[in-house]
Design a protein around this motif. Sequence first.
Motif, PDB file in Angstrom:
ATOM      1  N   SER A  68       0.413   9.719   1.219  1.00 55.54           N
ATOM      2  CA  SER A  68       0.528   8.579   2.124  1.00 55.54           C
ATOM      3  C   SER A  68      -0.842   7.988   2.431  1.00 55.54           C
ATOM      4  CB  SER A  68       1.201   8.996   3.428  1.00 55.54           C
ATOM      5  OG  SER A  68       2.493   9.458   3.186  1.00 55.54           O
ATOM      6  N   LEU A  69      -1.811   8.829   2.663  1.00 52.32           N
ATOM      7  CA  LEU A  69      -3.165   8.364   2.970  1.00 52.32           C
ATOM      8  C   LEU A  69      -3.770   7.623   1.789  1.00 52.32           C
ATOM      9  CD1 LEU A  69      -5.455   8.389   5.044  1.00 52.32           C
ATOM     10  CD2 LEU A  69      -6.240  10.517   4.009  1.00 52.32           C
ATOM     11  N   VAL A  70      -3.633   8.174   0.600  1.00 58.24           N
ATOM     12  CA  VAL A  70      -4.167   7.516  -0.600  1.00 58.24           C
ATOM     13  C   VAL A  70      -3.470   6.185  -0.829  1.00 58.24           C
ATOM     14  CG1 VAL A  70      -4.336   7.703  -3.113  1.00 58.24           C
ATOM     15  CG2 VAL A  70      -4.911   9.664  -1.676  1.00 58.24           C
ATOM     16  N   ALA A  71      -2.149   6.148  -0.657  1.00 58.67           N
ATOM     17  CA  ALA A  71      -1.409   4.902  -0.840  1.00 58.67           C
ATOM     18  C   ALA A  71      -1.844   3.857   0.184  1.00 58.67           C
ATOM     19  CB  ALA A  71       0.087   5.165  -0.736  1.00 58.67           C
ATOM     20  N   GLY A  72      -2.027   4.266   1.429  1.00 59.79           N
ATOM     21  CA  GLY A  72      -2.461   3.333   2.471  1.00 59.79           C
ATOM     22  C   GLY A  72      -3.831   2.752   2.190  1.00 59.79           C
ATOM     23  N   ILE A  73      -4.751   3.573   1.747  1.00 61.23           N
ATOM     24  CA  ILE A  73      -6.093   3.095   1.420  1.00 61.23           C
ATOM     25  C   ILE A  73      -6.051   2.148   0.227  1.00 61.23           C
ATOM     26  CG2 ILE A  73      -8.362   3.820   0.552  1.00 61.23           C
ATOM     27  CD1 ILE A  73      -7.996   6.374   2.266  1.00 61.23           C
ATOM     28  N   ALA A  74      -5.253   2.485  -0.773  1.00 64.96           N
ATOM     29  CA  ALA A  74      -5.142   1.620  -1.952  1.00 64.96           C
ATOM     30  C   ALA A  74      -4.547   0.262  -1.575  1.00 64.96           C
ATOM     31  CB  ALA A  74      -4.286   2.300  -3.018  1.00 64.96           C
ATOM     32  N   ILE A  75      -3.565   0.251  -0.667  1.00 62.99           N
ATOM     33  CA  ILE A  75      -2.972  -1.013  -0.233  1.00 62.99           C
ATOM     34  C   ILE A  75      -4.007  -1.849   0.524  1.00 62.99           C
ATOM     35  CG2 ILE A  75      -1.256  -2.029   1.325  1.00 62.99           C
ATOM     36  CD1 ILE A  75       0.589   0.323   0.516  1.00 62.99           C
ATOM     37  N   LEU A  76      -4.820  -1.207   1.339  1.00 65.49           N
ATOM     38  CA  LEU A  76      -5.866  -1.941   2.060  1.00 65.49           C
ATOM     39  C   LEU A  76      -6.888  -2.544   1.097  1.00 65.49           C
ATOM     40  CD1 LEU A  76      -6.622   0.306   5.154  1.00 65.49           C
ATOM     41  CD2 LEU A  76      -5.625  -1.975   5.143  1.00 65.49           C
ATOM     42  N   LEU A  77      -7.233  -1.802   0.064  1.00 65.03           N
ATOM     43  CA  LEU A  77      -8.248  -2.272  -0.877  1.00 65.03           C
ATOM     44  C   LEU A  77      -7.708  -3.326  -1.830  1.00 65.03           C
ATOM     45  CD1 LEU A  77     -10.041   1.091  -1.733  1.00 65.03           C
ATOM     46  CD2 LEU A  77     -10.805  -0.708  -0.178  1.00 65.03           C
ATOM     47  N   VAL A  78      -6.483  -3.147  -2.301  1.00 66.86           N
ATOM     48  CA  VAL A  78      -5.884  -4.064  -3.280  1.00 66.86           C
ATOM     49  C   VAL A  78      -4.458  -4.381  -2.846  1.00 66.86           C
ATOM     50  CG1 VAL A  78      -5.442  -4.460  -5.731  1.00 66.86           C
ATOM     51  CG2 VAL A  78      -7.258  -2.890  -5.055  1.00 66.86           C
ATOM     52  N   PRO A  79      -4.274  -5.353  -1.960  1.00 71.82           N
ATOM     53  CA  PRO A  79      -2.931  -5.642  -1.434  1.00 71.82           C
ATOM     54  C   PRO A  79      -1.912  -6.044  -2.504  1.00 71.82           C
ATOM     55  CG  PRO A  79      -4.611  -6.745  -0.132  1.00 71.82           C
ATOM     56  CD  PRO A  79      -5.291  -6.150  -1.320  1.00 71.82           C
ATOM     57  N   ARG A  80      -2.365  -6.572  -3.630  1.00 72.55           N
ATOM     58  CA  ARG A  80      -1.424  -6.975  -4.684  1.00 72.55           C
ATOM     59  C   ARG A  80      -0.713  -5.794  -5.314  1.00 72.55           C
ATOM     60  NH1 ARG A  80      -4.645 -10.274  -8.815  1.00 72.55           N
ATOM     61  NH2 ARG A  80      -6.233  -8.796  -8.198  1.00 72.55           N
ATOM     62  N   VAL A 121       4.304   1.365  -3.418  1.00 73.02           N
ATOM     63  CA  VAL A 121       5.526   1.760  -2.712  1.00 73.02           C
ATOM     64  C   VAL A 121       6.522   2.387  -3.675  1.00 73.02           C
ATOM     65  CG1 VAL A 121       7.527   0.875  -1.447  1.00 73.02           C
ATOM     66  CG2 VAL A 121       5.234   0.106  -0.841  1.00 73.02           C
ATOM     67  N   ALA A 122       6.674   1.793  -4.854  1.00 72.34           N
ATOM     68  CA  ALA A 122       7.596   2.344  -5.847  1.00 72.34           C
ATOM     69  C   ALA A 122       7.169   3.750  -6.271  1.00 72.34           C
ATOM     70  CB  ALA A 122       7.678   1.425  -7.060  1.00 72.34           C
ATOM     71  N   ALA A 123       5.890   3.938  -6.557  1.00 74.12           N
ATOM     72  CA  ALA A 123       5.399   5.257  -6.967  1.00 74.12           C
ATOM     73  C   ALA A 123       5.586   6.273  -5.845  1.00 74.12           C
ATOM     74  CB  ALA A 123       3.936   5.162  -7.374  1.00 74.12           C
ATOM     75  N   TYR A 124       5.328   5.853  -4.607  1.00 73.31           N
ATOM     76  CA  TYR A 124       5.481   6.751  -3.462  1.00 73.31           C
ATOM     77  C   TYR A 124       6.940   7.187  -3.308  1.00 73.31           C
ATOM     78  CZ  TYR A 124       5.458   8.405   1.346  1.00 73.31           C
ATOM     79  OH  TYR A 124       5.612   9.166   2.461  1.00 73.31           O
ATOM     80  N   LEU A 125       7.853   6.236  -3.400  1.00 72.03           N
ATOM     81  CA  LEU A 125       9.266   6.569  -3.257  1.00 72.03           C
ATOM     82  C   LEU A 125       9.747   7.484  -4.376  1.00 72.03           C
ATOM     83  CD1 LEU A 125      10.684   3.140  -2.093  1.00 72.03           C
ATOM     84  CD2 LEU A 125      10.368   5.203  -0.724  1.00 72.03           C
ATOM     85  N   ILE A 126       9.283   7.241  -5.589  1.00 72.73           N
ATOM     86  CA  ILE A 126       9.652   8.106  -6.718  1.00 72.73           C
ATOM     87  C   ILE A 126       9.111   9.512  -6.499  1.00 72.73           C
ATOM     88  CG2 ILE A 126       9.236   8.529  -9.173  1.00 72.73           C
ATOM     89  CD1 ILE A 126       9.367   5.434  -9.507  1.00 72.73           C
TER      90      ILE A 126
END
Length: 48
Positions: free
Chosen positions: A15-27, A33-38
């Motif tokens: 979750s932390l890695v995904a959140g940081i990646a979203i902040l850095l590259v919102p696109r 989200v798909a990778a996290y859910l899988i």
Amino acid sequence: MTITIADASLVPIVSLVAGIAILLVPRLLNYIVAAYLILIGVLGLVNF
């Protein structure tokens, strides 16, 4: 001797890695989200 990471400690790290990646590259939001859910789904099935 093997080192195992408990699923309970893996979810917050992912979750932390995904959140940081979203902040850095919102696109990348849809892919992250798909990778996290899988990943959460697979971990749930493995523990089932």
